[in-house]
Design a protein around this motif. Structure first.
Motif, PDB file in Angstrom:
ATOM      1  N   PRO A 134     -18.051 -23.053  35.220  1.00  9.82           N
ATOM      2  CA  PRO A 134     -18.621 -24.457  35.524  1.00  9.82           C
ATOM      3  C   PRO A 134     -20.029 -24.378  34.782  1.00  9.82           C
ATOM      4  CG  PRO A 134     -17.669 -23.376  37.576  1.00  9.82           C
ATOM      5  CD  PRO A 134     -17.663 -22.369  36.306  1.00  9.82           C
ATOM      6  N   VAL A 135     -20.237 -25.506  34.080  1.00 13.80           N
ATOM      7  CA  VAL A 135     -21.527 -25.975  33.618  1.00 13.80           C
ATOM      8  C   VAL A 135     -22.167 -27.428  33.960  1.00 13.80           C
ATOM      9  CG1 VAL A 135     -22.688 -26.425  31.072  1.00 13.80           C
ATOM     10  CG2 VAL A 135     -20.842 -24.824  31.337  1.00 13.80           C
ATOM     11  N   PHE A 136     -23.338 -27.154  34.483  1.00 14.40           N
ATOM     12  CA  PHE A 136     -24.027 -28.478  34.652  1.00 14.40           C
ATOM     13  C   PHE A 136     -24.863 -28.772  33.417  1.00 14.40           C
ATOM     14  CE2 PHE A 136     -27.867 -30.990  36.174  1.00 14.40           C
ATOM     15  CZ  PHE A 136     -27.331 -31.676  36.824  1.00 14.40           C
ATOM     16  N   ASP A 137     -24.636 -29.952  32.939  1.00 17.69           N
ATOM     17  CA  ASP A 137     -25.463 -30.427  31.815  1.00 17.69           C
ATOM     18  C   ASP A 137     -26.518 -31.374  32.281  1.00 17.69           C
ATOM     19  OD1 ASP A 137     -26.061 -31.804  29.430  1.00 17.69           O
ATOM     20  OD2 ASP A 137     -24.095 -31.410  28.261  1.00 17.69           O
ATOM     21  N   ALA A 138     -27.664 -31.105  32.142  1.00 20.88           N
ATOM     22  CA  ALA A 138     -28.571 -31.828  32.548  1.00 20.88           C
ATOM     23  C   ALA A 138     -28.777 -33.208  31.808  1.00 20.88           C
ATOM     24  CB  ALA A 138     -29.999 -31.377  32.548  1.00 20.88           C
ATOM     25  N   ASP A 139     -28.958 -32.912  30.388  1.00 22.28           N
ATOM     26  CA  ASP A 139     -28.766 -34.281  29.577  1.00 22.28           C
ATOM     27  C   ASP A 139     -27.765 -35.174  29.863  1.00 22.28           C
ATOM     28  OD1 ASP A 139     -31.017 -33.726  28.014  1.00 22.28           O
ATOM     29  OD2 ASP A 139     -30.193 -33.313  26.190  1.00 22.28           O
ATOM     30  N   ALA A 140     -26.547 -34.627  29.877  1.00 24.88           N
ATOM     31  CA  ALA A 140     -25.177 -35.563  30.249  1.00 24.88           C
ATOM     32  C   ALA A 140     -25.495 -36.120  31.495  1.00 24.88           C
ATOM     33  CB  ALA A 140     -24.093 -34.716  30.277  1.00 24.88           C
ATOM     34  N   GLU A 141     -26.070 -35.680  32.534  1.00 26.97           N
ATOM     35  CA  GLU A 141     -26.363 -36.168  33.821  1.00 26.97           C
ATOM     36  C   GLU A 141     -27.500 -37.303  33.737  1.00 26.97           C
ATOM     37  OE1 GLU A 141     -25.026 -36.988  37.237  1.00 26.97           O
ATOM     38  OE2 GLU A 141     -24.246 -35.258  36.457  1.00 26.97           O
ATOM     39  N   VAL A 142     -28.485 -37.250  32.773  1.00 29.56           N
ATOM     40  CA  VAL A 142     -29.479 -38.237  32.754  1.00 29.56           C
ATOM     41  C   VAL A 142     -28.759 -39.331  32.056  1.00 29.56           C
ATOM     42  CG1 VAL A 142     -31.438 -38.685  31.322  1.00 29.56           C
ATOM     43  CG2 VAL A 142     -31.194 -36.755  32.702  1.00 29.56           C
ATOM     44  N   HIS A 143     -27.827 -39.227  31.147  1.00 33.29           N
ATOM     45  CA  HIS A 143     -27.213 -40.348  30.397  1.00 33.29           C
ATOM     46  C   HIS A 143     -26.444 -41.238  31.149  1.00 33.29           C
ATOM     47  CE1 HIS A 143     -28.366 -38.141  26.444  1.00 33.29           C
ATOM     48  NE2 HIS A 143     -28.452 -39.280  26.303  1.00 33.29           N
ATOM     49  N   ARG A 144     -25.622 -40.324  32.293  1.00 33.98           N
ATOM     50  CA  ARG A 144     -24.902 -41.065  33.331  1.00 33.98           C
ATOM     51  C   ARG A 144     -25.901 -42.153  34.163  1.00 33.98           C
ATOM     52  NH1 ARG A 144     -21.492 -36.311  32.809  1.00 33.98           N
ATOM     53  NH2 ARG A 144     -22.551 -35.449  34.471  1.00 33.98           N
ATOM     54  N   LEU A 145     -26.871 -41.353  34.617  1.00 33.08           N
ATOM     55  CA  LEU A 145     -27.830 -42.263  35.442  1.00 33.08           C
ATOM     56  C   LEU A 145     -28.423 -43.302  34.800  1.00 33.08           C
ATOM     57  CD1 LEU A 145     -29.333 -38.835  37.253  1.00 33.08           C
ATOM     58  CD2 LEU A 145     -27.873 -40.661  38.138  1.00 33.08           C
ATOM     59  N   GLN A 146     -28.542 -43.364  33.320  1.00 31.73           N
ATOM     60  CA  GLN A 146     -29.064 -44.292  32.616  1.00 31.73           C
ATOM     61  C   GLN A 146     -28.318 -45.257  31.957  1.00 31.73           C
ATOM     62  OE1 GLN A 146     -32.154 -42.467  30.012  1.00 31.73           O
ATOM     63  NE2 GLN A 146     -33.532 -41.782  31.865  1.00 31.73           N
ATOM     64  N   GLY A 147     -26.876 -45.048  32.021  1.00 35.76           N
ATOM     65  CA  GLY A 147     -25.976 -45.836  31.456  1.00 35.76           C
ATOM     66  C   GLY A 147     -25.586 -46.870  32.063  1.00 35.76           C
ATOM     67  N   PRO A 148     -24.494 -47.841  31.629  1.00 38.20           N
ATOM     68  CA  PRO A 148     -24.120 -48.839  32.284  1.00 38.20           C
ATOM     69  C   PRO A 148     -23.942 -48.929  33.924  1.00 38.20           C
ATOM     70  CG  PRO A 148     -22.900 -48.613  30.240  1.00 38.20           C
ATOM     71  CD  PRO A 148     -23.664 -47.377  30.507  1.00 38.20           C
ATOM     72  N   GLY A 149     -24.601 -49.554  34.702  1.00 40.33           N
ATOM     73  CA  GLY A 149     -24.415 -49.513  36.249  1.00 40.33           C
ATOM     74  C   GLY A 149     -25.114 -48.031  36.715  1.00 40.33           C
ATOM     75  N   GLY A 150     -25.859 -47.448  35.862  1.00 42.58           N
ATOM     76  CA  GLY A 150     -26.470 -46.316  36.428  1.00 42.58           C
ATOM     77  C   GLY A 150     -27.357 -46.354  37.197  1.00 42.58           C
ATOM     78  N   GLU A 151     -27.540 -45.224  38.135  1.00 43.24           N
ATOM     79  CA  GLU A 151     -28.186 -45.394  39.529  1.00 43.24           C
ATOM     80  C   GLU A 151     -29.679 -45.641  39.529  1.00 43.24           C
ATOM     81  OE1 GLU A 151     -29.383 -41.995  42.930  1.00 43.24           O
ATOM     82  OE2 GLU A 151     -27.295 -42.072  41.881  1.00 43.24           O
ATOM     83  N   LEU A 152     -30.288 -45.214  37.876  1.00 40.99           N
ATOM     84  CA  LEU A 152     -31.657 -45.397  37.857  1.00 40.99           C
ATOM     85  C   LEU A 152     -32.073 -46.480  37.082  1.00 40.99           C
ATOM     86  CD1 LEU A 152     -32.192 -41.571  36.445  1.00 40.99           C
ATOM     87  CD2 LEU A 152     -32.720 -42.497  39.038  1.00 40.99           C
ATOM     88  N   LEU A 153     -31.043 -47.434  36.693  1.00 44.10           N
ATOM     89  CA  LEU A 153     -31.451 -48.674  35.864  1.00 44.10           C
ATOM     90  C   LEU A 153     -32.530 -49.569  36.702  1.00 44.10           C
ATOM     91  CD1 LEU A 153     -28.223 -49.725  34.403  1.00 44.10           C
ATOM     92  CD2 LEU A 153     -29.905 -48.133  33.540  1.00 44.10           C
ATOM     93  N   ALA A 154     -32.215 -49.782  38.112  1.00 45.60           N
ATOM     94  CA  ALA A 154     -33.362 -50.742  38.655  1.00 45.60           C
ATOM     95  C   ALA A 154     -34.693 -50.087  38.926  1.00 45.60           C
ATOM     96  CB  ALA A 154     -32.789 -51.045  40.075  1.00 45.60           C
TER      97      ALA A 154
END
Length: 205
Positions: A37-57
């Motif tokens: 199992p691999v946790f990809d920190a960059d990929a997680e940031v992209h998801r959080l900042q992508g469309p509808g991402g948790e961090l956008l607001a």
């Protein structure tokens, strides 16, 4: 510090890092192919900042005009924080705690595996290596690194030098690493190094 030295039980948590163009993503893929199992920190940031991402607001509130329907406008956000340590610190205060929570959830969910990988590009720069059982640095000769990076779309020699200036030098990373994975060779040779590491650390309990 090794797991044995720390007295820690459970999976061996290995940090995977490397400077730009060293082949870290390729090596992370090799670990995945072997069932690690691999946790990809960059990929997680992209998801959080992508469309509808948790961090956008929160990002929009701190840096107005840097987000939209497609998520974060990376160019606009980069311009807002580039060369401004205080702005960068504000952004990191938004992003890092959420990523840390996701990383902790990953470690809990995958705790039955003997080996876990945390793929973190700025591992030494941000000090996260202190929490790990070991660190593997992905490395290649400078000429190979430069050729790879300059082949990327939108990359220039000047931009490459600016990125390098923000990163701990590869030589220092290799000195501090517990393991070095050489990607300046064939894919088969690199894969053999990864396999050997999985065999070694997967039995670390």
């Amino acid at each position: 510090m090794t797991k044995a030295a720390s007295g820690k039980s459970g999976p061996f948590v290995l940090g995977l890092t490397g400077s730009i163009g060293m082949g870290k993503s390729t090596v992370a893929g090799m670990f995945r192919e072997l069932g690690v199992p691999v946790f990809d920190a960059d990929a997680e940031v992209h998801r959080l900042q992508g469309p509808g991402g948790e961090l956008l607001a929160a990002i929009e509130a701190a840096f107005p005009g840097t987000t939209g329907p497609a998520g974060v406008d990376r160019g606009a956000l980069g311009a807002a924080v580039f060369g401004d340590p205080h702005a960068l610190a504000r952004l990191e205060a938004i992003v890092h705690p959420v990523v840390a929570n996701r990383r902790a959830a990953f470690l809990r969910a995958e705790a039955a595996h003997p080996l876990l990988i945390l793929d973190i590009p700025l591992l030494y720069e941000k000090g996260g290596y202190r929490e790990l059982d070991g660190v593997a640095v992905v490395s290649a000769p400078p000429a190979v690194q430069r050729e790879r990076v300059l082949a990327r779309e939108g990359m220039s020699a000047e931009k490459f030098e600016r990125i390098l200036a923000l990163q701990v030098p590869d030589s220092k990373k290799r000195e501090r690493a517990d393991f070095v994975i050489d990607t300046g060779t064939s894919l088969e040779a690199t894969r053999a190094q990864v396999c050997a590491l999985v065999t070694k650390l997967g039995r670390a309990e």
